[in-house]
Design an enzyme around this catalytic site. Structure first.
Site, mmCIF file in Angstrom:
data_model
loop_
_atom_site.group_PDB
_atom_site.id
_atom_site.type_symbol
_atom_site.label_atom_id
_atom_site.label_comp_id
_atom_site.label_asym_id
_atom_site.label_seq_id
_atom_site.Cartn_x
_atom_site.Cartn_y
_atom_site.Cartn_z
ATOM 1 N N ARG A 264 40.976 76.159 156.590
ATOM 2 C CA ARG A 264 39.715 75.565 157.068
ATOM 3 C C ARG A 264 38.617 76.616 157.172
ATOM 4 N NH1 ARG A 264 41.473 72.927 162.505
ATOM 5 N NH2 ARG A 264 39.368 72.117 162.668
ATOM 6 N N ARG B 2 44.943 75.325 170.727
ATOM 7 C CA ARG B 2 44.431 74.048 171.266
ATOM 8 C C ARG B 2 45.533 72.985 171.318
ATOM 9 N NH1 ARG B 2 39.151 71.630 168.553
ATOM 10 N NH2 ARG B 2 40.414 71.666 166.653
ATOM 11 N N ARG C 240 47.090 69.286 166.912
ATOM 12 C CA ARG C 240 46.579 68.631 165.700
ATOM 13 C C ARG C 240 47.223 69.283 164.482
ATOM 14 N NH1 ARG C 240 40.050 68.473 166.039
ATOM 15 N NH2 ARG C 240 40.267 69.138 163.881
ATOM 16 N N ARG D 156 28.489 69.331 155.727
ATOM 17 C CA ARG D 156 29.374 70.481 155.530
ATOM 18 C C ARG D 156 29.256 71.045 154.121
ATOM 19 N NH1 ARG D 156 33.368 68.995 159.868
ATOM 20 N NH2 ARG D 156 34.862 70.670 160.059
ATOM 21 N N LYS E 213 31.114 73.497 168.866
ATOM 22 C CA LYS E 213 30.003 72.563 168.717
ATOM 23 C C LYS E 213 30.350 71.158 169.221
ATOM 24 C CE LYS E 213 30.757 72.266 163.706
ATOM 25 N NZ LYS E 213 32.182 72.620 163.826
HETATM 26 P P1 AMP Z 1 36.366 68.655 162.553
HETATM 27 O O1 AMP Z 1 36.978 67.921 163.683
HETATM 28 O O2 AMP Z 1 34.863 68.545 162.502
HETATM 29 O O3 AMP Z 1 36.839 70.094 162.453
HETATM 30 O O4 AMP Z 1 36.873 67.932 161.215
HETATM 31 C C1 AMP Z 1 38.253 67.836 160.911
HETATM 32 C C2 AMP Z 1 38.437 67.627 159.422
HETATM 33 O O5 AMP Z 1 37.784 66.416 159.009
HETATM 34 C C3 AMP Z 1 37.841 68.703 158.536
HETATM 35 O O6 AMP Z 1 38.713 69.827 158.392
HETATM 36 C C4 AMP Z 1 37.679 67.941 157.216
HETATM 37 O O7 AMP Z 1 38.925 67.768 156.566
HETATM 38 C C5 AMP Z 1 37.230 66.562 157.692
HETATM 39 N N1 AMP Z 1 35.753 66.461 157.792
HETATM 40 C C6 AMP Z 1 35.013 66.285 158.924
HETATM 41 N N2 AMP Z 1 33.704 66.239 158.637
HETATM 42 C C7 AMP Z 1 33.605 66.398 157.285
HETATM 43 C C8 AMP Z 1 32.513 66.459 156.368
HETATM 44 N N3 AMP Z 1 31.246 66.354 156.779
HETATM 45 N N4 AMP Z 1 32.800 66.614 155.054
HETATM 46 C C9 AMP Z 1 34.067 66.703 154.620
HETATM 47 N N5 AMP Z 1 35.135 66.668 155.415
HETATM 48 C C10 AMP Z 1 34.918 66.519 156.754
#
Ligand code: AMP
Length: 214
Positions: free
Chosen positions: A169, A125, A158, A89, A14
């Site tokens: 996750r 990645r 990462r 989320r 996404k």
């Molecule tokens: P992403 O890059 O979107 O996979 O986000 C990386 C990490 O950021 C996630 O595994 C969460 O720890 C945190 N995170 C990002 N967006 C949210 C959200 N809306 N609510 C809670 N944690 C978030």
């Protein structure tokens, strides 16, 4: 403000698609994951609070995330079309977004990808520490091992793309984020997109979907 929510598990693509769409300038792309990583790199108060959760593959608490998104959205013009990538989320986050009088969620698009593909995408990645360009050890390898093709920067993995954290996750996604599918379905806003295709094909499917030609 017209909002399109991108839903889907970590690694479903996404973010890649949202970045491509934002290049058209018709949308503003807002990724909460990117915002948190910026804050973590700066080491500011938000970054310090978020790091504990992000590095473990857990969600940052709703109160922090709802404040962060409200703060970001108030900076956009009211007539903007916004792509939300990584927010909401949880159900509490989705309800907070619906209760914000400045925003209207038009649709939620769910990127569907089988779990084995998600694990392979995330654990392989690698990202350039200088320019942020993403690579993949198998699918998009750099010409020279661990060196960015674009700027010569060093590639890194990462912390939350390590296998144990990826498992966590995905579990968190199933437990806390997947229920949002029925939330948006019951509001007649949900559309599904097959995310297990080449990025260029998904981009075309997505453009048709956003133009209402499905
Ligand atoms: P992403 O890059 O979107 O996979 O986000 C990386 C990490 O950021 C996630 O595994 C969460 O720890 C945190 N995170 C990002 N967006 C949210 C959200 N809306 N609510 C809670 N944690 C978030």
């Amino acid at each position: 403000m017209n909002i399109t929510v991108f839903l889907g598990a970590p690694g479903s693509g996404k973010g890649t698609q949202a970045k491509r769409l934002a290049e058209s300038k018709k949308f503003i792309h807002l990724s909460t994951g990117d915002r948190l990583r910026e804050a973590m790199q700066k080491g500011d108060d938000l970054g310090k609070r978020a790091k504990i959760f992000v590095d473990r593959g857990e969600l940052v608490p709703d109160s922090i995330m709802i404040d962060l998104i409200d703060d970001c959205l108030t900076k956009f013009p009211l007539q903007a079309r916004v792509l939300l990538d990584g927010f909401p989320r949880t159900l509490a986050q989705a309800k907070a977004l619906d209760n914000n009088p400045a925003t209207r969620v038009e649709r939620a698009i769910n990127f569907v990808v089988p779990e084995e593909a998600l694990v392979a995408r995330l654990t392989g990645r690698r990202i350039c520490e200088k320019c942020g360009e993403p690579f993949h050890v198998e699918f998009v390898p750099p010409r020279k091992d661990n060196v960015c093709d674009k700027c010569g920067g060093k590639l890194y993995q990462r912390a939350d793309d390590k296998r144990e954290v990826v498992t966590k996750r995905l579990e968190v996604y199933r437990n806390l984020t997947e229920p949002l599918l029925s939330y948006y379905q019951s509001g007649n806003k949900l559309a599904e997109l097959n995310g297990n295709k080449p990025a260029e094909v998904i981009q075309q499917d997505l453009t048709r979907l956003l133009n209402g030609k499905y």
